[in-house]
Design a protein around this motif. Structure first.
Motif, short mmCIF file in Angstrom:
data_model
loop_
_atom_site.label_atom_id
_atom_site.label_comp_id
_atom_site.label_asym_id
_atom_site.label_seq_id
_atom_site.Cartn_x
_atom_site.Cartn_y
_atom_site.Cartn_z
N PRO A 110 44.70 53.29 72.99
CA PRO A 110 45.61 52.37 72.28
C PRO A 110 46.74 53.12 71.60
N GLN A 111 47.74 52.36 71.17
CA GLN A 111 48.83 52.96 70.39
C GLN A 111 48.39 53.20 68.95
N LEU A 112 47.48 52.36 68.45
CA LEU A 112 46.97 52.51 67.10
C LEU A 112 45.46 52.32 67.10
N LEU A 113 44.79 53.07 66.24
CA LEU A 113 43.33 52.96 66.11
C LEU A 113 42.97 53.24 64.66
N TRP A 114 42.12 52.40 64.07
CA TRP A 114 41.67 52.63 62.70
C TRP A 114 40.30 51.99 62.47
N PRO A 115 39.50 52.52 61.54
CA PRO A 115 38.22 51.92 61.20
C PRO A 115 38.41 50.84 60.14
N GLU A 116 37.43 50.00 59.98
CA GLU A 116 37.54 48.89 59.03
C GLU A 116 37.75 49.37 57.60
N ASP A 117 37.24 50.54 57.24
CA ASP A 117 37.44 51.01 55.87
C ASP A 117 38.78 51.72 55.67
#
Length: 232
Positions: free
Chosen positions: A166-173
């Motif tokens: 993906p272009q962006l990836l992050w965890p819920e926290d």
């Protein structure tokens, strides 16, 4: 991996990408306000599938150029202007993402609850789902986890023929963000200093520590810029 329509989960990131300080600043693509940032150079395209061996430094050595945190691929090629389409612009090798995933996993309290954002003008145009604006682009969101991304074969689960980072990836926290700007030849990881240190000390990656205000535009590489000839 599964497409989701809960676009409100992306609302936090856009405001952290404010571009008052310039469109090509590291923080403008990964978000300002993180403790530290790493810039991972995209392996140069070759016929060799071993991404660890496709390094910019080999090209720099052959060309008599200098490797440094703001190096630009086309400066190594001694081009007078940016032309694009060189060192995997806007695309992180899936093998690199798989190698990063375990390092990202230990630096979040929600490793199995992460969101991947696909730009609708690129790979995301083939995905069916509600889109959301994050700063200047629209994305389709997919739910994933770091364990899934560490194992090849997750792409077809949302309709890709192969794994498409993906272009962006992050965890819920929101402990970190991985960002691949569509016009850049590198990927940014923003997060804690321990996370960045774990990436910097892993010799599989060709990586530099940068700051949120580092300039990754074509003009940012002043070291390898071709000298202007003096008038006769």
């Amino acid at each position: 991996m599964k497409i989701i329509d809960d676009v409100e989960r992306a609302a936090w990131l856009g405001p952290r990408m404010h571009r008052v300080r310039g469109w090509a600043k590291v923080g403008s693509v990964a978000g300002y306000g993180f403790e530290a940032y790493a810039r991972i150079l995209h392996p140069r395209p070759t016929g060799d599938g071993r991404w660890e061996h496709r390094r910019w430094s080999d090209v720099a050595t052959a060309a008599g150029k200098v490797m440094h945190p703001l190096v630009q691929w086309e400066r190594l090629l001694d081009l007078d202007e940016p032309r694009g389409g060189t060192s995997d612009i806007g695309h992180l090798d899936p093998q690199v993402l798989a190698a990063l995933a375990p390092l990202l996993r230990v630096q979040t309290a929600t490793p199995d609850d992460a969101l991947a954002a696909y730009w609708v003008g690129g790979t995301g145009q083939s995905l069916v789902g509600r889109s959301v604006a994050i700063d200047r682009y629209d994305y389709v969101l997919a739910h994933t986890g770091t364990a899934e991304l560490a194992t090849p074969g997750w792409g077809p689960r949302i309709g890709f023929r192969s794994d498409e980072p993906p272009q962006l990836l992050w965890p819920e926290d929101h402990a970190w963000v991985l960002a691949t700007e569509i016009d850049w030849d590198s990927t940014i990881v923003a997060g804690s200093q321990p996370l960045i240190e774990s990436i910097l000390t892993d010799d599989r990656f060709e990586v530099y520590q940068v700051t949120e205000d580092s300039d990754l535009s074509w003009n940012g590489d002043t070291i390898n810029r071709r000298p202007t000839s003096s008038p006769a």
